[in-house]
Scaffold this active site. Structure first.
Site, PDB file in Angstrom:
ATOM      1  N   GLY A 423       0.822  -1.207   0.000  1.00 23.57           N
ATOM      2  CA  GLY A 423       0.000   0.000   0.000  1.00 23.57           C
ATOM      3  C   GLY A 423       0.854   1.255   0.000  1.00 23.57           C
ATOM      4  N   SER A 424       0.318   2.316   0.580  1.00 25.74           N
ATOM      5  CA  SER A 424       0.967   3.628   0.495  1.00 25.74           C
ATOM      6  C   SER A 424       2.249   3.740   1.312  1.00 25.74           C
ATOM      7  CB  SER A 424      -0.007   4.723   0.929  1.00 25.74           C
ATOM      8  OG  SER A 424      -1.073   4.815   0.005  1.00 25.74           O
ATOM      9  N   THR A 425       2.623   2.711   2.057  1.00 26.54           N
ATOM     10  CA  THR A 425       3.918   2.778   2.740  1.00 26.54           C
ATOM     11  C   THR A 425       5.073   2.792   1.745  1.00 26.54           C
ATOM     12  OG1 THR A 425       3.965   0.353   3.001  1.00 26.54           O
ATOM     13  CG2 THR A 425       3.093   1.653   4.850  1.00 26.54           C
ATOM     14  N   ILE A 426       4.779   2.514   0.468  1.00 22.40           N
ATOM     15  CA  ILE A 426       5.843   2.573  -0.542  1.00 22.40           C
ATOM     16  C   ILE A 426       5.975   3.988  -1.104  1.00 22.40           C
ATOM     17  CG2 ILE A 426       4.660   2.154  -2.747  1.00 22.40           C
ATOM     18  CD1 ILE A 426       7.734   0.248  -1.388  1.00 22.40           C
TER      19      ILE A 426
END
Length: 676
Positions: A423-426
């Site tokens: 998810g958006s942790t990348i």
């Protein structure tokens, strides 16, 4: 008549002429060189070669002197020697000799050689020196050097007619400890439960308490050596359940003996790292034939206990005793080896931080990892739920194992070894790639309207969705990080391009083996390592599509933001070298600072307010990913001032009303526990 006289005169002339010639020089015939016999050293080398191969038949037939053959025969030299090799579990025989001087002159009848004998046995490696004598003698039509032998070449002090007894001593298993020497897998105290048959009648009651069948106990009591007054060991149990012990010891005829038993003080929280020991399997016993294992032994079965079995087990010791036939049965010690304790293995793991993280995840399934950004040391590595390794030490029942195997939360599945959509942790990684490529200007704001976006109509039904469409324009990098704006990062990915993003992610370690002690599933950009469409490019930029990351790798990927571009190889053993560079020059100091500022603002102003603690300045970001029909929530964070560790956490299958702030709240508890 005249013709006859002419012939006679002719013959006389020939005779006279021949007699006047010089007599030719007589050439002596070449001296016949007698065949040389083999040298004693050459014969010794051949004998030793057969000895190392345990080819006793060839040694006896071709190399033993007559006296040895007569004295011992094949019954002693071949049959008894083979029997003793089996009894002592002899392997890896290595016999050598001390070479004589180059100008050595051999006696015509006798030659002595110092020999060194070494072999692996059931009591460990034994070594001893002897003098081997070769005699020059004739056997049948052969004249050569032959070996004078006696049974003391098998083990010291052995003579014909003696009886060999072997007593083994098990080594104390090495322990596994954390970075602060806290016990992870240690030798504690348990109990061997036995009975005295003369006083024992309650087989079914004891079987129930021990978790075995009544038939199991009956088989123990029906062994040929058992007598009514004998102590008969039945089963070993841990001392973790005082009530169970009390009920067992209340049964008439039961006896308890304290024994050393493996303990796992941190239980489930470290189970997928420690693994456990348990009864050896038939397959393991076959694979380790000749290594001193028996069918009743315990052996590493999972995790580090299995991986480090050779170091942890230590070396078995014992004693070889000889019952002397010529001294009225007196026993003497031939060889004695002390058991060597197994190694103590220290991990980089902080066991208390590990347990704090495990407990913070409450009853949820998921995984977490924490790394020291300055060294690469792994401080936390969790798969939740775990299992209790203490249950497995003496063998778990079939029904209990099936219960664990069929548990829908899969406690036996190692989640930290798998990979998941991040998810958006990348997003910070995508930002770093764009900043370094020069395609992303952090101060430039984009005008983004609405909840969804598509670049052009050729995307058909595919659109990028963002969580927050109420953020005022323009959207710059800081706002995009604060509000995890998928549309912003998808648009930046279009500027980076498919090849550029693949190249950037590859530089961060995607698509390659993670250099770690335990086997981890690599992170992937996509199923085939390429991005086949603009839609896939957009999805990948914010950690969805076919992108997957391993949780430990995800934590490591944030290191360059704190080290100005360096990502270290994650380590697990405390004696491993620190700061082993895995990747470098990933981001400049200025660009790293820009992203760090955004990650701190994301906690202060963003939607994960559960991590916005008054006394601990946390920096980080969150993410959500729909995978295999369930919503997984992520949070990656660090202490903005005391950057002791980076924590990455994923909780599976968030329910209605739960979002990434739910994961942030769990992570915040970890940071609070670390401060105490």
């Amino acid at each position: 008549m005249e013709k006859k006289m002419t012939g006679i005169i002719f013959l006389l002339l020939i005779f006279l002429l021949t007699g006047c010639q010089e007599e030719p020089e007589q050439v002596a015939p070449e001296e016949q060189v007698l065949e040389q016999y083999e040298t004693p050293e050459h014969r010794l080398e051949e004998f030793i070669s057969l000895w190392n191969a345990s080819d006793f038949s060839a040694m006896f037939e071709g190399y033993l002197d007559e006296r040895s053959k007569d004295a011992y025969g094949t019954e002693t030299f071949i049959d008894w020697q083979n029997q003793l090799h089996d009894q002592l579990e002899v392997k890896n025989v290595e016999v050598s000799y001390t070479a004589p001087e180059e100008d050595a002159v051999w006696d015509s009848e006798l030659a002595d050689f110092p020999v060194q004998i070494q072999m692996d046995t059931v009591i460990g490696t034994i070594e001893f020196d002897k003098t081997l004598t070769l005699l020059h003698e004739t056997q049948g039509e052969s004249e050569d050097w032959f070996v004078a032998w006696d049974p003391s070449f098998i083990v010291p002090e052995l003579q014909k007619g003696d009886t060999v007894h072997v007593t083994t001593t098990d080594p104390l298993r090495g322990e596994i400890v954390d970075r602060n020497e806290r016990p992870i897998a240690v030798n504690g105290t348990g109990y061997e439960i036995g009975v005295v048959p003369a006083n024992f009648t309650k087989t079914e009651e004891l079987a129930l308490l021990l978790g075995v069948s009544p038939e199991f106990i009956d088989d123990k009591l029906n062994q040929s050596w058992v007598r009514p007054g004998h102590y008969v060991p039945i089963e070993r149990i841990t001392g973790n359940d005082p009530e169970q012990l009390e009920r067992i010891f209340a049964i008439p005829g039961t006896v308890q003996k304290e024994v050393t038993m493996r303990e796992y003080p941190y239980g489930a929280s470290l189970s997928h790292i420690s693994g456990f020991i348990g009864p050896i399997t038939a397959e393991q016993l076959e694979n380790r034939e000749g290594q001193g294992y028996g069918p009743d032994d315990l052996i590493g079965r999972e995790g580090l206990e299995e991986m480090l079995e050779d170091q942890l087990r230590g070396k078995q010791g014992g004693r070889i005793e000889i019952e002397k036939a010529r001294q009225g049965g007196e026993r003497i010690t031939s060889v004695e080896n002390e058991a060597a304790q197994g190694e103590t293995i220290a991990l980089t793991i902080d066991a208390d931080l590990q347990k704090s993280t495990y407990d913070a995840m409450r009853y949820d399934a998921g995984t977490a990892a924490a790394v020291d950004p300055e060294t690469g040391e792994t401080l936390v590595l969790i798969s939740k739920p775990g299992y209790d390794p203490n249950e497995f030490v003496m063998g778990v029942s079939g029904s209990r194992f099936r219960e664990l195997a069929n548990n829908p939360m899969e406690p036996m599945f190692n989640r930290f070894a798998a990979n998941y959509e991040p998810g958006s942790t990348i997003n910070p990684i995508t930002a770093a790639i764009g900043l370094e490529a020069g395609t992303l200007d952090p101060a430039e704001g984009l005008t983004i309207n609405g909840k969804t976006w598509q670049r052009h109509s050729s995307w058909a039904g595919y659109r990028v969705t963002r969580q927050h469409d109420d953020v005022p324009n323009p959207i710059d990098l800081n706002k995009a990080l604060v509000y995890t704006d998928n549309i912003y990062f998808a648009q930046q990915a279009m500027e980076i391009g498919r090849e550029g993003l693949v190249e950037g992610l590859t530089q961060f370690g995607f698509g390659e083996e993670i250099p770690f002690t335990l086997e981890l599933t690599p992170s992937q950009i996509s199923g085939n390592g390429v991005l086949g469409s603009e839609g896939q490019l957009a999805d990948t930029s914010f950690g969805q599509g076919q992108m997957k990351t391993n949780i430990l790798h995800l934590a490591s990927m944030y290191e360059p933001l704190l080290t100005d571009g360096v990502m270290y190889k994650p380590t697990l053993f405390l004696d491993e070298e620190d700061q082993q560079v895995w990747k470098e020059n990933l981001i400049s100091a200025d660009n790293a600072e820009t992203i760090r500022n955004g990650l701190r603002d994301a906690i202060v102003h963003g939607h994960t307010q559960s991590a916005n603690l008054n006394n601990i300045p946390i920096a980080g970001t969150s993410g959500m990913a729909l995978e295999r029909g369930q919503n997984n929530g992520y949070f990656v964070a660090y202490h903005a001032e005391n950057q002791n560790f980076i924590l990455a956490m994923m909780i599976e299958d968030l329910q209605d009303g739960q979002n990434s702030d739910y994961v942030a709240a769990a992570a915040a508890k970890v940071f609070q526990a670390a401060e105490q």
